[in-house]
Design an enzyme around this catalytic site. Structure first.
Site, PDB file in Angstrom:
ATOM      1  N   MET A  63       0.800  -1.227   0.000  1.00  0.00           N
ATOM      2  CA  MET A  63       0.000   0.000   0.000  1.00  0.00           C
ATOM      3  C   MET A  63       0.835   1.280   0.000  1.00  0.00           C
ATOM      4  O   MET A  63       0.299   2.374   0.147  1.00  0.00           O
ATOM      5  CB  MET A  63      -0.959   0.016   1.187  1.00  0.00           C
ATOM      6  CG  MET A  63      -1.901  -1.163   1.226  1.00  0.00           C
ATOM      7  SD  MET A  63      -2.780  -1.373  -0.331  1.00  0.00           S
ATOM      8  CE  MET A  63      -3.318  -3.054  -0.143  1.00  0.00           C
ATOM      9  N   CYS A  64       2.145   1.149  -0.151  1.00  0.00           N
ATOM     10  CA  CYS A  64       2.999   2.338  -0.229  1.00  0.00           C
ATOM     11  C   CYS A  64       2.916   2.952  -1.620  1.00  0.00           C
ATOM     12  O   CYS A  64       2.925   2.247  -2.624  1.00  0.00           O
ATOM     13  CB  CYS A  64       4.450   1.972   0.072  1.00  0.00           C
ATOM     14  SG  CYS A  64       4.771   1.713   1.799  1.00  0.00           S
ATOM     15  N   HIS A  65       2.860   4.274  -1.641  1.00  0.00           N
ATOM     16  CA  HIS A  65       2.833   4.994  -2.914  1.00  0.00           C
ATOM     17  C   HIS A  65       4.247   5.083  -3.483  1.00  0.00           C
ATOM     18  O   HIS A  65       5.203   5.289  -2.730  1.00  0.00           O
ATOM     19  CB  HIS A  65       2.310   6.419  -2.702  1.00  0.00           C
ATOM     20  CG  HIS A  65       0.881   6.468  -2.294  1.00  0.00           C
ATOM     21  ND1 HIS A  65       0.478   6.296  -0.987  1.00  0.00           N
ATOM     22  CD2 HIS A  65      -0.246   6.673  -3.010  1.00  0.00           C
ATOM     23  CE1 HIS A  65      -0.839   6.390  -0.925  1.00  0.00           C
ATOM     24  NE2 HIS A  65      -1.306   6.620  -2.138  1.00  0.00           N
TER      25      HIS A  65
ATOM     26  N   MET B 108       8.045   4.808   5.651  1.00  0.00           N
ATOM     27  CA  MET B 108       8.280   3.422   5.236  1.00  0.00           C
ATOM     28  C   MET B 108       9.564   3.296   4.424  1.00  0.00           C
ATOM     29  O   MET B 108      10.285   2.299   4.541  1.00  0.00           O
ATOM     30  CB  MET B 108       7.087   2.871   4.452  1.00  0.00           C
ATOM     31  CG  MET B 108       5.817   2.762   5.276  1.00  0.00           C
ATOM     32  SD  MET B 108       6.025   1.925   6.871  1.00  0.00           S
ATOM     33  CE  MET B 108       6.615   0.318   6.362  1.00  0.00           C
ATOM     34  N   GLU B 109       9.876   4.310   3.647  1.00  0.00           N
ATOM     35  CA  GLU B 109      11.116   4.291   2.869  1.00  0.00           C
ATOM     36  C   GLU B 109      12.332   4.328   3.791  1.00  0.00           C
ATOM     37  O   GLU B 109      13.316   3.608   3.562  1.00  0.00           O
ATOM     38  CB  GLU B 109      11.137   5.461   1.882  1.00  0.00           C
ATOM     39  CG  GLU B 109      10.190   5.299   0.713  1.00  0.00           C
ATOM     40  CD  GLU B 109       8.711   5.499   1.029  1.00  0.00           C
ATOM     41  OE1 GLU B 109       7.890   5.207   0.145  1.00  0.00           O
ATOM     42  OE2 GLU B 109       8.356   5.933   2.152  1.00  0.00           O
TER      43      GLU B 109
ATOM     44  N   ASP C  30      24.268 -10.411   5.316  1.00  0.00           N
ATOM     45  CA  ASP C  30      24.517 -11.255   4.150  1.00  0.00           C
ATOM     46  C   ASP C  30      25.994 -11.288   3.777  1.00  0.00           C
ATOM     47  O   ASP C  30      26.534 -12.349   3.464  1.00  0.00           O
ATOM     48  CB  ASP C  30      23.688 -10.762   2.963  1.00  0.00           C
ATOM     49  CG  ASP C  30      23.931 -11.597   1.720  1.00  0.00           C
ATOM     50  OD1 ASP C  30      23.780 -12.835   1.800  1.00  0.00           O
ATOM     51  OD2 ASP C  30      24.286 -11.021   0.676  1.00  0.00           O
TER      52      ASP C  30
END
Length: 162
Positions: free
Chosen positions: A75-77, A116-117, A131
């Protein structure tokens, strides 16, 4: 009861329409961390990892993650990000382990925030370090990931209280 903006009247997921929101400068800062042993700490700080420069690679991965957040969080733009900065600070835990604190600052001028970014950038930065060094020790601990602050937009500013 709280109304969820990402749910329509039928109870199905939807992407919020931000077309009527005001364009403002928006900045978000997120933090994460990874605890490594002395061998990994030395390898990172002396740039002797056979896969390459761990911190530079992790920064690039974090930047790429911020730019691609809308492709992995439904749902992130998609946003035209205007800045992404990822920085590191080492802390010794005094028990042969070292904590690498990760800060991701993301900015845009737009109709929705970049929290969110920033969180995605901080998370993927830590995952990339894991990693690249897991061959030495798989027991590394990725620490809390959280939003430190955000500014801009209708909801106003947020600053975490410790």
């Amino acid at each position: 009861m709280t109304n969820f903006t990402h749910i329509n009247k039928q109870g199905n997921a939807k992407m919020v329409d931000v077309s009527n929101k005001e364009i403002t400068k928006r900045v978000a800062e997120a933090h994460s961390s990874i605890i490594v042993n002395e061998k990994i700490y030395s390898q990172i700080t002396q740039n002797t990892n056979s896969k390459g420069n761990v911190l530079n690679t992790a920064q690039i991965a974090g930047i790429m993650a911020a730019k691609n957040t809308s492709t992995i969080i439904p749902m992130c733009h998609p946003l035209p990000l205007t800045g992404i900065d990822i920085s590191f600070k080492w802390d010794s835990n005094n028990d042969d382990s070292y904590r690498l604190n990760i800060t991701a600052v993301v900015s845009t001028t737009g109709k929705t925030g970049v929290e969110m970014e920033a969180l995605t950038a901080a998370s993927v930065t830590a995952l990339t370090i894991y990693d690249m060094t897991k061959a030495i020790d798989k027991g590394m601990i990725i620490g809390e990931t959280y939003l430190e602050s955000k500014s801009g937009g209708k909801s106003g500013d947020f600053h975490r209280k410790n």
